[in-house]
Structure formats: structure tokens, C-alpha cells
Design a protein around this motif. Structure first.
Motif, PDB file in Angstrom:
ATOM      1  N   SER A  65       9.243  22.304  40.756  1.00 47.52           N
ATOM      2  CA  SER A  65       9.345  23.244  41.869  1.00 47.52           C
ATOM      3  C   SER A  65      10.779  23.637  42.222  1.00 47.52           C
ATOM      4  O   SER A  65      11.050  24.806  42.486  1.00 47.52           O
TER       5      SER A  65
ATOM      6  N   ARG B 228       5.733  18.679  41.220  1.00 46.33           N
ATOM      7  CA  ARG B 228       4.444  18.506  41.885  1.00 46.33           C
ATOM      8  C   ARG B 228       3.414  17.975  40.881  1.00 46.33           C
ATOM      9  O   ARG B 228       3.509  18.220  39.694  1.00 46.33           O
TER      10      ARG B 228
ATOM     11  N   TRP C  92       2.956  16.535  46.421  1.00 50.76           N
ATOM     12  CA  TRP C  92       3.232  17.948  46.126  1.00 50.76           C
ATOM     13  C   TRP C  92       4.575  18.399  46.701  1.00 50.76           C
ATOM     14  O   TRP C  92       4.665  19.246  47.591  1.00 50.76           O
TER      15      TRP C  92
ATOM     16  N   ARG D  56       7.283  20.583  47.240  1.00 49.83           N
ATOM     17  CA  ARG D  56       7.501  22.003  46.973  1.00 49.83           C
ATOM     18  C   ARG D  56       8.976  22.375  46.986  1.00 49.83           C
ATOM     19  O   ARG D  56       9.386  23.367  46.366  1.00 49.83           O
ATOM     20  N   ASP D  57       9.789  21.582  47.692  1.00 52.61           N
ATOM     21  CA  ASP D  57      11.199  21.947  47.829  1.00 52.61           C
ATOM     22  C   ASP D  57      12.048  20.693  47.893  1.00 52.61           C
ATOM     23  O   ASP D  57      11.598  19.633  48.353  1.00 52.61           O
TER      24      ASP D  57
ATOM     25  N   GLU E  96       4.367  19.286  50.503  1.00 49.34           N
ATOM     26  CA  GLU E  96       3.438  20.250  51.100  1.00 49.34           C
ATOM     27  C   GLU E  96       2.081  19.637  51.421  1.00 49.34           C
ATOM     28  O   GLU E  96       1.563  19.782  52.537  1.00 49.34           O
TER      29      GLU E  96
ATOM     30  N   SER F 284       7.132  23.426  53.314  1.00 52.96           N
ATOM     31  CA  SER F 284       7.409  24.200  52.100  1.00 52.96           C
ATOM     32  C   SER F 284       8.884  24.367  51.776  1.00 52.96           C
ATOM     33  O   SER F 284       9.245  24.685  50.647  1.00 52.96           O
TER      34      SER F 284
END
Length: 345
Positions: free
Chosen positions: A247, A263, A292, A294-295, A310, A339
Motif C-alpha cells: 500500500s 495489506r 489492512w 492502508r498507509d 483500515e 486510511s
């Protein structure tokens, strides 16, 4: 503000998935911990944020696609003006460059530039859209262009658009408010590039690929705006256990390490860089602290690393060991559908 506080973090989240919109938190300079202060849902699905000149910019990752500016001297941040449509679907990234706000529009495969008024608000009347063309071999993910990131290069002369759908990076110029395609750099078919980050020297860019857990090292020449792929290196040891979708990639300010989130595997990969920055080497992976990621983001000091997880709905912080670059988990804060994480400069 007490002496231990080092500023504020702003966290984007998906309101459609139960997120609170933009969440603002205090940053503790001693241990990197975050304390939530408040939130605003004034903009739907503010999935990606950027801070510039005392304002916070956010995309609305919706089918209509919009961008808005927020004041950061209030808690929660306050809209400066109504959101402005970007003439693109599902914007996933925002940056500020040469008096304009830029968005990468994943759903429509385009990049938008909007001029900023003197007060920093985007001007929809001057909007310009550069539409991508092409496709890739993946039967579901690459049937059309999918611009995922648009980021200025360190020299400020160019903006680089990373397109997952076409396996390419587009180098763009901005002239009289109009985006023009200067050059397109092809990457390996099927790699699915998502985001890139630059080495502090400005001579290399690291492209993180979403459709294969790899990192493509590219030589960047700001003089003539050329991006040349050199090598592709794995960011995971061995075969992934299941789904593995990288990601975000972040480079240390001293250029000695970089980190990449994946992720599915739910790990942060640590790669060491040689003194030139040309050769990354995977050293280890550590759990991301949730599900997960995401950032990823470094705080302004470069001492602390943050993962926006996330699906588990949290932001986890880590202290980076200076010698090895290994992130050591410090704690987490609840942020549903997190996110993105950015910091006040």
C-alpha cells in the motif's frame, strides 16, 4: 500546549465504512503516542490528506470526486469553503504543487489540477484534467487506467502520476494552469504500481507495486524529467500466505532505510539502503499492529512510524531503531476505517 507535545496528526477515514471523517490528534514528542482531540465528517470519505501552508487538503473518495481545504487552527479542522468537484471519480491522493492542488482519480484514470486562491481554497473554475489511457494484463484490476498517486518531485519542476491500471508512471508539467504529459515511464506489465517515494538525494524513486509485493528502484533525473527503472526487489520473504497488497512506501530522512506496508500479510517491511540509495535489501518484516495497513507515515522528527490499519480501525505507532530501522511497537489509538496519517509541519 505542554512541552511534551510536538504538534498534531490528522487522520483520514472512510465515513461510508463507519469512520469519523478527519480525526485530529495530539502528538507526544517523547514516545510518539497520539491522543484524539476531535473529528469532522464535513467531507464524505476523506481517504487521503495533505498539509501545506497551514491548511489541510482532503479528497472525497466518492464517485463524484471532490477536494476541500480545512483550517488547522481549530479542533476539529474547519472547512474554508464548500468542496470542489475534481471532474474525476474516486480520487485517492492529493498533493500541493506550484500554487495548485492535485488529485489522482483512481476510478476515472485521470489527474486533476485546481489553482489555489490567495486564501488557499481550490478554484473549480480553473480546473484542468489530464486523462490517462491504456491498460494492463490483470483481467480485473487493469482493464483501464487507474491513477493512484500524484506527487511533486523534490526539484519542484515535475509531478509524477503513478497509474496502477497501465503499469506506468507519468511525468507531468504544469504550464499556465494546464497539466501536460512530458513523458511516460513503463514498468513491468502486471506489477500494478501504486505509490512512489524519493530518496533524500533526489536521484532515485522507489515505486511500490500493489499487484505483486515488490519495489521497483528507478533513477530519477530532474534535469530532463526522466524516470528509468533499474531493478525490482521483493518486499516479503518467501511466498505470501494469501492475499498480499502493498500500500505505501516511506523513506527515512537520512536515506538509510525505507519501509513498505502490505495489506493481507499485515506487515511492515524494513529495507536497508546502500549509501547511494540504488540498492535496497530486505532485512525483516514486523506486524503492522492491526489489520489492512492502508498507509504509513513518519512524524516530522523521523523517529516514529505510523500505520493506518483500515479494517481493524486503528493507528499504531512505532519507535524506529536508529541503527537497524526496525519499528518497535509503542501503542495504538482507535480510529475506525483509518486510511491516511499526516502531520502539521
Amino acid at each position: 500546549m505542554s512541552g511534551r507535545q510536538a504538534g498534531r496528526a490528522h487522520i483520514g477515514s472512510f465515513t461510508a465504512a463507519g469512520g469519523r471523517g478527519i480525526v485530529t490528534a495530539d502528538l507526544d514528542a517523547r514516545d510518539g503516542s497520539l491522543t484524539v482531540l476531535g473529528s469532522t465528517d464535513a467531507l464524505p470519505d476523506p481517504s487521503y490528506l495533505a498539509v501545506a501552508d497551514g491548511l489541510l487538503y482532503a479528497v472525497s473518495e466518492t464517485p463524484d470526486g471532490a477536494v476541500a481545504a480545512f483550517r488547522t487552527d481549530t479542533v476539529p479542522p474547519a472547512l474554508t469553503a464548500p468542496p470542489v468537484l475534481v471532474d474525476g471519480a474516486g480520487p485517492t491522493h492529493v498533493s500541493v504543487w506550484n500554487g495548485h492542488v492535485l488529485t489522482a482519480n483512481y476510478g476515472s484514470g485521470s489527474v486533476t489540477a485546481l489553482p489555489l486562491r490567495p486564501d488557499g481554497t481550490p478554484d473549480g473554475a480553473g480546473r484542468d484534467v489530464l486523462r490517462h489511457t491504456g491498460s494492463g494484463p490483470h483481467p480485473q484490476r487493469q482493464q483501464a487506467p487507474h491513477a493512484h498517486q500524484i506527487v511533486p518531485d523534490p526539484s519542484g519542476r515535475w509531478a509524477l502520476g503513478v497509474d496502477l491500471g497501465t503499469d506506468s508512471v507519468r511525468i507531468c508539467a504544469l504550464t499556465d494552469g494546464r497539466l501536460t504529459l512530458h513523458r511516460e515511464a513503463p514498468l513491468r506489465p502486471g506489477s500494478g504500481p501504486r505509490h512512489l517515494a524519493f530518496h533524500p538525494s533526489g536521484g532515485y524513486a522507489y515505486v511500490l507495486n500493489e499487484l505483486s509485493p515488490t519495489l521497483t528502484v528507478c533513477r530519477w533525473d530532474a534535469e530532463d524529467g526522466t524516470l528509468k527503472p533499474l531493478t525490482e526487489t521483493p518486499i516479503l520473504a518467501g511466498t505470501p500466505r494469501g492475499d498480499a497488497y502493498p500500500s505505501e512506501v516511506v523513506v527515512a530522512p537520512d536515506g538509510r532505510h525505507l519501509w513498505a506496508a502490505t495489506r493481507g500479510e499485515d506487515v511492515i517491511s524494513v529495507l536497508s539502503l546502500d549509501p547511494t540509495g540504488e540498492t535496497p535489501t530486505l532485512t525483516t518484516t514486523v506486524p503492522c499492529g492491526g489489520n489492512w495497513p492502508r498507509d504509513l507515515a513518519l512524524d516530522p522528527s523521523g523517529r516514529f512510524l505510523y500505520a493506518a490499519n483500515e479494517r481493524s480501525g486503528d493507528v499504531t505507532w512505532f519507535t524506529v531503531e536508529p541503527g537497524t530501522g526496525v519499528p518497535v511497537r509503542g501503542g495504538s489509538v482507535r480510529v475506525p476505517a483509518a486510511s491516511c496519517v499526516v502531520f502539521d509541519a
